[in-house]
Design a protein around this motif. Structure first.
Motif, PDB file in Angstrom:
ATOM      1  N   ILE A  49       0.856  -1.188   0.000  1.00 24.75           N
ATOM      2  CA  ILE A  49       0.000   0.000   0.000  1.00 24.75           C
ATOM      3  C   ILE A  49       0.888   1.233   0.000  1.00 24.75           C
ATOM      4  N   THR A  50       0.578   2.185  -0.869  1.00 19.64           N
ATOM      5  CA  THR A  50       1.359   3.412  -0.958  1.00 19.64           C
ATOM      6  C   THR A  50       0.462   4.626  -0.792  1.00 19.64           C
ATOM      7  N   ALA A  51       1.086   5.705  -0.361  1.00 15.00           N
ATOM      8  CA  ALA A  51       0.394   6.988  -0.242  1.00 15.00           C
ATOM      9  C   ALA A  51       1.437   8.083  -0.285  1.00 15.00           C
ATOM     10  N   GLU A  52       0.984   9.291  -0.503  1.00 21.76           N
ATOM     11  CA  GLU A  52       1.864  10.453  -0.453  1.00 21.76           C
ATOM     12  C   GLU A  52       1.743  11.076   0.934  1.00 21.76           C
ATOM     13  N   GLY A  53       2.853  11.131   1.653  1.00 16.13           N
ATOM     14  CA  GLY A  53       2.869  11.727   2.980  1.00 16.13           C
ATOM     15  C   GLY A  53       3.416  13.133   2.950  1.00 16.13           C
ATOM     16  N   GLU A  54       3.457  13.767   4.105  1.00 14.09           N
ATOM     17  CA  GLU A  54       3.977  15.135   4.192  1.00 14.09           C
ATOM     18  C   GLU A  54       5.431  15.213   3.773  1.00 14.09           C
ATOM     19  N   ASN A  55       6.183  14.137   4.012  1.00 16.04           N
ATOM     20  CA  ASN A  55       7.610  14.131   3.706  1.00 16.04           C
ATOM     21  C   ASN A  55       7.952  13.264   2.502  1.00 16.04           C
ATOM     22  N   GLY A  56       6.965  12.984   1.657  1.00 20.00           N
ATOM     23  CA  GLY A  56       7.208  12.186   0.469  1.00 20.00           C
ATOM     24  C   GLY A  56       6.427  10.889   0.485  1.00 20.00           C
ATOM     25  N   PRO A  57       6.686  10.013  -0.487  1.00 18.55           N
ATOM     26  CA  PRO A  57       5.910   8.779  -0.603  1.00 18.55           C
ATOM     27  C   PRO A  57       6.261   7.780   0.489  1.00 18.55           C
ATOM     28  N   VAL A  58       5.258   6.986   0.877  1.00 18.42           N
ATOM     29  CA  VAL A  58       5.454   5.930   1.875  1.00 18.42           C
ATOM     30  C   VAL A  58       4.835   4.646   1.343  1.00 18.42           C
ATOM     31  N   ALA A  59       5.297   3.514   1.877  1.00 27.89           N
ATOM     32  CA  ALA A  59       4.791   2.206   1.449  1.00 27.89           C
ATOM     33  C   ALA A  59       4.948   1.208   2.574  1.00 27.89           C
ATOM     34  N   LEU A  60       4.075   0.225   2.588  1.00 30.21           N
ATOM     35  CA  LEU A  60       4.217  -0.905   3.504  1.00 30.21           C
ATOM     36  C   LEU A  60       3.563  -2.134   2.897  1.00 30.21           C
ATOM     37  N   THR A  61       4.005  -3.309   3.345  1.00 27.40           N
ATOM     38  CA  THR A  61       3.429  -4.574   2.911  1.00 27.40           C
ATOM     39  C   THR A  61       2.339  -4.986   3.897  1.00 27.40           C
ATOM     40  N   SER A  84       6.364   2.713  10.455  1.00 26.75           N
ATOM     41  CA  SER A  84       6.634   4.142  10.282  1.00 26.75           C
ATOM     42  C   SER A  84       5.779   4.749   9.174  1.00 26.75           C
ATOM     43  N   SER A  85       5.234   3.917   8.287  1.00 30.83           N
ATOM     44  CA  SER A  85       4.402   4.411   7.186  1.00 30.83           C
ATOM     45  C   SER A  85       2.941   4.603   7.584  1.00 30.83           C
ATOM     46  N   THR A  86       2.547   4.046   8.726  1.00 30.97           N
ATOM     47  CA  THR A  86       1.140   4.074   9.106  1.00 30.97           C
ATOM     48  C   THR A  86       0.553   5.474   9.227  1.00 30.97           C
ATOM     49  N   PRO A  87       1.203   6.432   9.894  1.00 30.05           N
ATOM     50  CA  PRO A  87       0.570   7.751  10.025  1.00 30.05           C
ATOM     51  C   PRO A  87       0.231   8.386   8.684  1.00 30.05           C
ATOM     52  N   ALA A  88       1.143   8.306   7.716  1.00 28.43           N
ATOM     53  CA  ALA A  88       0.891   8.934   6.413  1.00 28.43           C
ATOM     54  C   ALA A  88      -0.244   8.239   5.676  1.00 28.43           C
ATOM     55  N   ILE A  89      -0.262   6.906   5.693  1.00 31.76           N
ATOM     56  CA  ILE A  89      -1.318   6.170   4.988  1.00 31.76           C
ATOM     57  C   ILE A  89      -2.661   6.379   5.689  1.00 31.76           C
ATOM     58  N   ALA A  90      -2.651   6.360   7.015  1.00 30.89           N
ATOM     59  CA  ALA A  90      -3.901   6.518   7.766  1.00 30.89           C
ATOM     60  C   ALA A  90      -4.523   7.899   7.567  1.00 30.89           C
ATOM     61  N   ASN A  91      -3.698   8.902   7.303  1.00 33.18           N
ATOM     62  CA  ASN A  91      -4.202  10.264   7.138  1.00 33.18           C
ATOM     63  C   ASN A  91      -4.413  10.664   5.682  1.00 33.18           C
ATOM     64  N   ALA A  92      -4.066   9.775   4.752  1.00 34.84           N
ATOM     65  CA  ALA A  92      -4.194  10.105   3.330  1.00 34.84           C
ATOM     66  C   ALA A  92      -5.653  10.083   2.886  1.00 34.84           C
ATOM     67  N   GLY A 153      -7.489  -1.625  18.695  1.00 36.81           N
ATOM     68  CA  GLY A 153      -6.305  -2.098  19.389  1.00 36.81           C
ATOM     69  C   GLY A 153      -5.102  -1.273  18.975  1.00 36.81           C
ATOM     70  N   GLY A 154      -4.033  -1.946  18.553  1.00 41.89           N
ATOM     71  CA  GLY A 154      -2.831  -1.252  18.109  1.00 41.89           C
ATOM     72  C   GLY A 154      -2.803  -1.015  16.617  1.00 41.89           C
ATOM     73  N   SER A 155      -3.950  -1.028  15.982  1.00 46.18           N
ATOM     74  CA  SER A 155      -4.016  -0.862  14.528  1.00 46.18           C
ATOM     75  C   SER A 155      -5.072   0.164  14.145  1.00 46.18           C
ATOM     76  N   THR A 156      -4.980   0.604  12.896  1.00 45.79           N
ATOM     77  CA  THR A 156      -6.017   1.426  12.289  1.00 45.79           C
ATOM     78  C   THR A 156      -6.606   0.639  11.136  1.00 45.79           C
TER      79      THR A 156
END
Length: 200
Positions: A49-61, A84-92, A153-156
């Motif tokens: 999963i990818t998204a554009e974050g405040e500091n550039g692109p992020v990705a996670l499996t 570390s990618s969760t905040p950017a993807i969760a807020n995209a 829990g510990g996820s979004t």
């Protein structure tokens, strides 16, 4: 909406007196180790999963992507708070879900690696005209609008509506193809050897 990580309680209508609500605990939860053991034996499809974050692109499996509705076309997945990618993807507002097969194993590993720049190789990715980062050559991808978020829990948990897609390597109905699954802490390829019966 409260976190599902707290002790869950519910109102039992049979006990309701009209003057006060009676609540009853659902009991003690499984331990984290028991829960992980339970799902180690339940294979999951692999996506990046990818998204554009405040500091550039992020990705996670992720292995939690699931379709929930065809009309409207909705999917869901969960994001661990440990990534570390969760905040950017969760807020995209929009994301791209790359649905992988065994030919995409290197990308699956890249998205799962810690402490690396997943976008350092500029030949591996581009941007859609709408701005989202897209890895090239994957089996299929879908651009989605995020429509709902829930802390669990510990996820979004994210629900997203499919807006645009492309399939580079399609699979005929009933055929195993080269699906990539994560099972018991290892990557596996589905193929003719794993095909045991058609759908009833």
């Amino acid at each position: 909406m409260g976190s599902l990580g707290s002790t869950p309680e519910f109102v039992d209508p049979a006990d309701h007196t009209g003057e006060e609500s009676s609540t009853r605990s659902l009991g003690q939860s499984l331990s984290a180790d028991d829960f992980k053991s339970l799902f180690r034996g339940h294979p999951g499809g692999v996506a990046v999963i990818t998204a554009e974050g405040e500091n550039g692109p992020v990705a996670l499996t992720a292995t939690s992507v699931a379709s929930v509705s065809a009309d409207p076309p909705l999917l869901v997945f969960s994001l661990s708070s440990l990534s570390s990618s969760t905040p950017a993807i969760a807020n995209a507002d929009s994301i791209v879900v790359h649905l992988l097969d065994a030919n995409d194993l290197d990308l699956a590993r890249l998205g799962a690696a810690r402490g690396v720049d997943r976008f350092s190789d500029v030949t591996m990715w581009t941007r859609l005209v709408t701005g989202e980062p897209l890895f090239l050559g994957v089996r299929a991808w879908v651009r989605c609008a995020v429509v709902s978020r829930m802390e669990a829990g510990g996820s979004t948990v994210i629900a997203a509506q499919a807006l645009q897609s492309a399939i580079a390597r399609d699979v005929e109905p009933g055929q195993p193809g080269d699906a990539l699954v994560y099972y018991n802490r290892a990557w596996h390829r589905l193929g003719d050897h794993s095909h045991i019966a058609p759908q009833d």
